[in-house]
Design an enzyme around this catalytic site. Structure first.
Site, short mmCIF file in Angstrom:
data_model
loop_
_atom_site.label_atom_id
_atom_site.label_comp_id
_atom_site.label_asym_id
_atom_site.label_seq_id
_atom_site.Cartn_x
_atom_site.Cartn_y
_atom_site.Cartn_z
N PHE A 156 48.47 60.52 70.85
CA PHE A 156 47.44 61.08 70.14
C PHE A 156 46.78 61.14 69.10
O PHE A 156 46.75 62.57 68.89
CB PHE A 156 45.56 61.33 71.51
CG PHE A 156 44.63 61.47 71.21
CD1 PHE A 156 44.11 59.30 71.22
CD2 PHE A 156 43.90 62.23 70.20
CE1 PHE A 156 42.52 59.95 70.97
CE2 PHE A 156 42.75 61.88 69.72
CZ PHE A 156 41.78 60.11 69.60
N ASP A 241 51.18 66.92 64.06
CA ASP A 241 50.17 66.92 64.39
C ASP A 241 49.90 68.27 65.11
O ASP A 241 49.89 67.78 66.06
CB ASP A 241 49.51 65.24 64.89
CG ASP A 241 48.69 65.06 65.17
OD1 ASP A 241 47.42 66.24 64.79
OD2 ASP A 241 47.62 64.29 65.51
N LYS A 270 40.06 69.56 63.30
CA LYS A 270 39.34 70.11 64.37
C LYS A 270 38.65 71.60 63.86
O LYS A 270 38.00 72.22 63.65
CB LYS A 270 39.88 70.07 65.91
CG LYS A 270 40.15 68.73 66.15
CD LYS A 270 40.38 69.00 67.87
CE LYS A 270 40.86 66.89 68.09
NZ LYS A 270 38.80 66.38 67.95
#
Length: 416
Positions: A156, A241, A270
């Site tokens: 994801f 990531d 984030k």
């Protein structure tokens, strides 16, 4: 405090309540791209949130790690407020007085040389893809149009058209084609499959050091170091990531550190915005990010003054190491407690690292969604994924007392 949560909270609020009205209005006017739990949050502080009915809940999701430092962290709110009185946006058409400081601080935190600030995680992943391709053509010498990036199944990385092109999740991918070519998908954690997929046209391997959306999947020991050795040997960029796993979540600044691995490029997001503003970045060496020339890539809000001010405070907080240590210590406690649930039969598996766990619920107890709904009635907010799994990722500022309170309610919900 744990005792102040509304343990009798219920999803059945009755017709005409503030919760019902808010949810009905959202259903009427917003596209149904999410399936939220039936709670409407009105305020929050630390690890706790309060809904429009005045009920309090312990947040065990932390905005998918965006809220590592908790809701309304005083240091981050103060940094944002101070910057709001000065300047919030200039666009990259001009320099501003927080930009260089932010880039230098983030590069130093990562042990890298250059930073390319963006806004969202998906935007940063897109930037990483473009960087890798441009590096492949200009530096590695891959023939034009043939650059390949190897990715992992069950990944994801976001929801843009290019990113869902290499997703293996039908919900994320279906009906969004035609898809962007140039990606090869291999099983996560399978070093032999990865090695077989790398060829002369491969410019990068893009991986999550821990797969969050897939259920907090931790790769087998030696996998990340094996990826590092393979990519180095084949002159391929290793892109990590760390949008969810980075910035303290796993007990280290970066999840790659658990195998003493330094990738060629970090993709961050984030928690970098402290739960205040969206901030993301690609961080790498000068030989990689130096391939960009003016006009070849950009973002109106990327690296804006407000984002840089908040990001700088996040970096300052991480430099002390206290949040990483807290995640490691409380994480060890979390996993020890969750491990006891497997012997009960209510939980079939527990995975994760630091203050991050994927808990597989026994099918006899219902779906992950059903369990999170029951948890909500006991004052705990969590999120399900892939049917039977719930994810636990509380803010790193959570107290041990509150963490134990949440675990006690999980045991109640599971009947153990």
């Amino acid at each position: 405090m744990p005792g102040s949560a509304a343990t009798g909270a219920t999803t059945e609020t009755g017709a005409g309540t503030a919760t019902d009205r808010q949810i009905a209005r959202a259903e009427a006017y917003s596209a149904h791209n999410y399936h939220p739990l039936p709670v409407v949050i009105a305020s929050a502080e630390g690890a706790w949130v309060t809904d429009v009915e005045g009920r309090r809940y312990l947040d065990m999701l932390a905005g998918y790690s965006a809220l590592n430092f908790g809701h309304a962290n005083p240091r981050l709110i103060a940094a944002a407020k101070a910057q709001l009185d000065r300047v919030t946006l200039t666009s990259r058409a001009f320099h501003h007085d927080r930009f260089a400081e932010f880039c230098a601080a983030l590069a130093q935190l990562c042990g890298m040389e250059m930073v390319l600030p963006m806004n969202t995680g998906a935007e940063a992943v897109e930037t990483a893809v473009k960087t890798a391709r441009k590096w492949g053509y200009r530096i590695k010498g891959v023939p034009d149009g043939r650059a390949k990036i190897v990715v992992a199944a069950d990944n994801f990385h976001g929801r843009t058209t290019t990113i869902v092109s290499f997703s293996t999740d039908p919900d994320a991918r279906a009906d969004f084609g035609p898809y962007t070519p140039g990606f090869t998908v291999v099983p996560y954690g399978d070093l032999a499959a990865l090695e077989a997929a790398v060829d002369d046209d491969t410019v990068a391997v893009l991986l999550e050091p821990i797969q969050g959306e897939a259920g907090v999947l931790v790769p087998p020991p030696g996998y990340l170091s094996g990826v590092r050795a393979l990519t180095t040997a084949r002159n391929v960029l290793f892109i990590a990531d760390e949008i969810q796993s980075g910035l303290g979540r796993t007990g280290r600044t970066f999840a790659c550190e658990h195998e003493s691995v330094v990738p060629d490029m970090y993709v961050l997001g984030k928690a970098l915005g402290g739960g205040v503003v969206p901030v993301s970045a690609v961080v790498s060496s000068r030989s990689v990010l130096g391939v960009f020339r003016p006009g070849e890539h950009g973002s109106t809000f990327g690296g804006n003054p407000l984002a840089c001010a908040v990001g700088l405070e996040v970096i300052a907080m991480l430099r002390t190491g206290e949040y990483q240590l807290r995640a490691a210590e409380l994480g060890a406690h979390l996993h020890a407690e969750l491990g006891t649930l497997t012997s009960s039969g209510a939980v079939t598996a527990v995975r994760g690292r630091g203050l991050w766990a994927g808990v597989d619920i026994a099918p006899s107890l219902g779906t992950g969604r059903a369990v999170t709904e029951r948890l909500m009635t006991h004052g705990v907010l969590a999120k399900d994924t892939h049917g039977s799994t719930i994810r636990l990722a509380p803010p790193l500022v959570i107290s041990k007392e509150d963490l134990d309170w949440a675990l006690a309610r999980l045991r109640t919900v599971l009947g153990v």
